[in-house]
Scaffold this motif. Structure first.
Motif, PDB file in Angstrom:
ATOM      1  N   SER A   1       0.805  -1.211   0.000  1.00  0.00           N
ATOM      2  CA  SER A   1       0.000   0.000   0.000  1.00  0.00           C
ATOM      3  C   SER A   1       0.834   1.255   0.000  1.00  0.00           C
ATOM      4  CB  SER A   1      -0.907   0.003   1.230  1.00  0.00           C
ATOM      5  OG  SER A   1      -0.148  -0.117   2.406  1.00  0.00           O
TER       6      SER A   1
ATOM      7  N   ARG B   1      -5.321  -5.358   5.517  1.00  0.00           N
ATOM      8  CA  ARG B   1      -5.866  -4.747   4.290  1.00  0.00           C
ATOM      9  C   ARG B   1      -7.283  -4.229   4.526  1.00  0.00           C
ATOM     10  NH1 ARG B   1      -8.571  -6.981  -0.158  1.00  0.00           N
ATOM     11  NH2 ARG B   1      -8.066  -9.128   0.436  1.00  0.00           N
TER      12      ARG B   1
ATOM     13  N   ASP C   1      -6.943  -0.927   6.427  1.00  0.00           N
ATOM     14  CA  ASP C   1      -6.427   0.119   5.542  1.00  0.00           C
ATOM     15  C   ASP C   1      -7.522   0.644   4.619  1.00  0.00           C
ATOM     16  OD1 ASP C   1      -3.963  -0.069   6.694  1.00  0.00           O
ATOM     17  OD2 ASP C   1      -3.085  -1.329   5.126  1.00  0.00           O
ATOM     18  N   ASN C   2      -8.328  -0.264   4.076  1.00  0.00           N
ATOM     19  CA  ASN C   2      -9.412   0.158   3.187  1.00  0.00           C
ATOM     20  C   ASN C   2     -10.469   0.968   3.943  1.00  0.00           C
ATOM     21  OD1 ASN C   2      -8.070  -1.192   1.206  1.00  0.00           O
ATOM     22  ND2 ASN C   2      -9.514  -2.896   1.033  1.00  0.00           N
TER      23      ASN C   2
END
Length: 810
Positions: free
Chosen positions: A292, A573, A576-577
């Motif tokens: 990322s 993940r 983070d999203n």
């Protein structure tokens, strides 16, 4: 030929015209002048002023980049020096004989060669005094049994030779600089002739290109990266490359591994932990991956965009000034900080600060306000490992996942010395965020400088680049500037480190909603306390992850070590999203929407996903808002993570009982974990619902993030398979502390205060952020409708109302 003719011949043959021509070819703006020589006898010309030979052990390039040591040059071998220092003198020659005209041929004289003792004494005296006066020459001639003119000519020729050596050294350095400039010019020309696209890494095409072609180029770049990953896995697991695929492109060294040294006296029940721990959850295929991190192709010169090249020495000077300021501000008894009456919170003494330091990046822009915080703590990581983490953008983002939205190194000024980061200096770009749609993301471009202060003591400092320092007149939009900020790390004998963190910034307060202004101005959003708390929590998690004695996990499903790593990577993940959808960072290409029926405090964004396997294909809608809750942070966090109370606020659970199938601890606090939840079916024909959830809490805030997952995909992940292909649409909550005592000021009047003890509160409250991401339509031709936006807006409002009702607050 008279003495003037001899001077012209000698200087032209040694370094005069030749030096001028060489320098003129190398750098036209610097023309070396012929050396000014004193008259030299005609009889001495041929033997005394021969072109000097190379120094013993040195070629002509041997002096490049070295400081000329006169002591070294006067300690040449005696037999070498006799032929080039004027040591061959005519015995008994008088001044009249030496000054005779061309028409009177001098008589053949017997030559006298200086003895080694004489040369040694002359060299010793020359080192102390290159220009002896008449009295000193008489004393030397008497002591060495030489004529006065012999001594005089020896010193003249010795000075001439020294000047020749210096001029040759300068000419070689000029030639080297010229070659470097030519090489940089060639690089610039090549970059201009072959521009590179920052999105896909392919060649940039002048003019406008279609949206479809642009998407194809990005997809092509993604497929290349996927091919590299598959080839790397094949090399790792099969022991040989795949013959049916082309040779993989060499991958950069992994940035996801953090080397930490953990002592035997670590946390809780940790015992005999290995001296090296790998950050980044890179256990096998990596957990805290750096995928990322912001990809960036560094331009050959300059910094970013249309910026002009700048002098790197200016960056070094700025970094040294910033480091000096950081060290002084980190001192324990510094008068720059004023402690509160309870001995806790510290406030910067701005009057003392202005007297001590001069502005390093220019004056404060109009409308900007200042925040400054300092915090100390102990973390289970050694100084070298922490320095490596901070100097690597991928590791830095992984260590502070909810704070650093994107990060990239624009240019390395220097990478350090002796294989470590001592003296490393880089230009960086980063986006910092607070988990709320009401606080703008901070875009920063700054220098990061690392320096070792003593054995086991390091310091890393950040300072923004001012517009005047970047060599451009184009003023970009800047909503924040970092004054010298950073961390001082000191190793402790038990495997821990003591850190002193300082954050000092100037920012545009108009970019922040009124609800969060006191929170940000107190340093709770971007201040030192948040960085220290996050670092402590992450280091504790890594220590537990790598220890052989993992805390007991109460779960119904058995999961292997590889499955645990894959689950942690999937949860990272997901979080983070979620942060990307709440804060609207550029990590994802969101498009903001403004719909009349949606309140101003609700941020609605959309994006179309066509190629990312980590999300369902189609139109994804994100909506988020923040409200103040008259409930303590800890109580609201415990309520939201309690599986037994989930049906009271989760509309999707539809009243089903929730059971925890997998529990992966991320800290010694019970709420810091990754879980897999299962909703019991209400009838025989209904499939079980699985929910992946991550929760954590520290002094800076709390997070509860979850996403529904399908059973076949999660079974692959629990078996240690690749989690990148599991589609997630995360939703969740971020809870930030908002206690009156943390600011030293009362709350705004629109926040209703509750008496201590009512509803489990302590007289304070918290800031709650709610965010949802939903898939509107999986068809490529799908279009967004007003009804869809109103639906997700109603979902947020209904959830907040259910939480308030369950907690019995208004």
């Amino acid at each position: 030929m008279g003495p003037e003719g001899l001077i012209s011949g000698a200087s032209g043959g040694s370094s005069g015209g030749g030096v001028a021509r060489v320098v003129a070819d190398i750098a036209p703006h610097r023309i070396a002048q012929p050396p000014l020589l004193t008259p030299i006898p005609r009889s001495m010309h041929s033997s005394s002023l021969s072109v000097p030979r190379k120094m013993e052990g040195h070629g002509e390039m041997g002096l490049i980049g070295e400081k000329i040591d006169t002591g070294l040059m006067v300690r040449m071998r005696d037999d070498e020096y006799e032929s080039r220092s004027g040591s061959d003198n005519v015995e008994g020659a008088s001044g009249d004989d030496l000054d005779a005209g061309d028409d009177q041929r001098p008589k053949k004289k017997k030559y006298h060669r200086h003895t080694p003792h004489q040369i040694q004494e002359l060299e010793v005296f020359f080192k102390e005094c290159p220009h002896p006066d008449e009295k000193q020459r008489l004393e030397l001639s008497r002591r060495l049994r030489l004529e006065t003119k012999q001594v005089k000519f020896w010193f003249q020729n010795r000075r001439t030779q020294m000047k020749t050596q210096l001029e040759r050294h300068e000419n070689l350095m000029l030639k080297q600089d010229n070659d470097k400039l030519k090489a940089e010019n060639d690089i610039m020309r090549g970059a201009m002739a072959n521009p590179i696209c920052n999105n896909c890494g392919g060649p940039a095409i002048p003019g406008q290109i279609s949206f479809e072609e642009h998407q194809l180029r990005i997809e092509n770049a993604r497929l290349k990266d996927e091919l590299n990953r598959i080839c790397a896995l094949a090399n790792k697991f099969l022991g040989r490359p795949l013959l049916s695929l082309p040779a993989p492109i060499s991958l950069p060294s992994s940035n996801s591994g953090l080397e930490l040294a953990v002592g035997r006296n670590g946390i809780g029940g940790l015992s005999s932990i290995g001296t090296s721990l790998h950050m980044g959850l890179d256990l096998g295929d990596g957990v805290l991956s750096t995928s990322s991190a912001m990809p960036l192709i560094k331009p050959p010169m300059g910094l970013m965009g249309n910026e002009a090249p700048v002098d790197r020495s200016m960056f070094i000077d700025l970094a040294l000034l910033a480091m000096d300021e950081l060290i002084k501000m980190a001192q324990t008894d510094s008068p720059l900080w004023i402690k509160s009456l309870d001995g806790g919170k510290e406030t910067l003494n701005y009057e003392e600060y202005k007297r001590t330091f001069s502005p390093s990046i220019g004056s404060k822009p109009a409308g900007f306000v200042t925040e400054a915080t300092r915090d100390t703590g102990m973390v289970i990581i050694n100084s070298l490992a922490l320095v490596e983490t901070l100097m690597d953008t991928g590791r830095w983002k992984d260590m502070f996942p909810c704070t650093v939205a994107r990060a990239a190194t624009i240019e390395w000024i220097t990478t350090g010395t002796a294989g470590i980061r001592n003296g490393a200096l880089q230009v960086m770009h980063a986006e910092l965020q607070v988990l709320s749609p009401l606080v703008s993301v901070r875009q920063l471009k700054f220098l990061r400088f690392c320096k070792q202060q003593a054995e086991g003591v390091w310091a890393v400092v950040d300072v923004s680049l001012d517009i005047s320092q970047e060599g451009t007149n184009v003023q970009p939009f800047v909503n924040c500037r970092k004054l010298p900020s950073g961390v001082v790390v000191q190793d402790l004998p038990n495997g821990y480190s003591k850190i002193t963190w300082i954050e000092h910034s100037e920012y545009d307060e108009s970019c922040i909603h009124q609800l969060y202004r006191s929170f940000i101005s107190a340093g709770m959003g971007f201040g030192a306390q948040r960085w220290v708390a996050t670092l402590q929590r992450q280091c504790e998690f890594l220590a537990i992850l790598m220890s052989s004695s993992i805390p007991n996990e109460d779960q119904t499903a058995v999961i292997s070590s590889a499955g645990r790593s894959s689950m942690l990577k999937l949860a990272q993940r997901m979080t983070d999203n979620f942060c990307s959808g709440v804060c609207a960072s550029t990590a994802r290409n969101w498009t903001s929407l403004h719909v009349g029926n949606v309140g101003e405090d609700v941020r609605v964004m959309t994006r179309k996903n066509l190629d990312d396997p980590g999300e369902p294909h189609g139109i994804v809608l994100s909506a988020a808002t923040s409200v103040w809750m008259p409930v303590a942070q800890s109580r609201l966090f415990d309520f939201l993570r309690d599986d037994r109370l989930r049906s009271e606020w989760d509309i999707l659970s539809t009243g089903r009982p929730i059971q925890e199938m997998v529990h992966i601890a991320k800290g010694h606090k019970q709420g810091n974990c990754v879980s897999l939840l299962r909703g019991s079916p209400t009838n025989a024909n209904e499939n079980n619902m699985l929910i992946l959830q991550e929760t954590w809490s520290d002094a800076s805030g709390s997070v509860v993030v979850y996403a529904p997952v399908d059973i076949p995909s999660i079974n692959v992940v629990m078996g240690g398979g690749d989690s990148a292909y599991v589609a997630l649409l995360p939703s969740g909550f971020a809870i930030l502390p908002d206690e009156p005592s943390s600011y030293g000021r009362p709350h705004n009047c629109n926040r209703t205060m509750i008496k201590s003890g009512d509803n489990g509160t302590d007289g304070g409250g918290c800031l709650l952020t709610v965010g949802f991401q939903i898939l509107l339509d999986s068809q490529p031709t799908a279009k967004l409708t007003v009804e869809s936006v109103e639906t997700v807006n109603n979902l947020i409002s209904c959830t907040i109302q259910k939480i308030k009702a369950a907690l019995k607050v208004t």
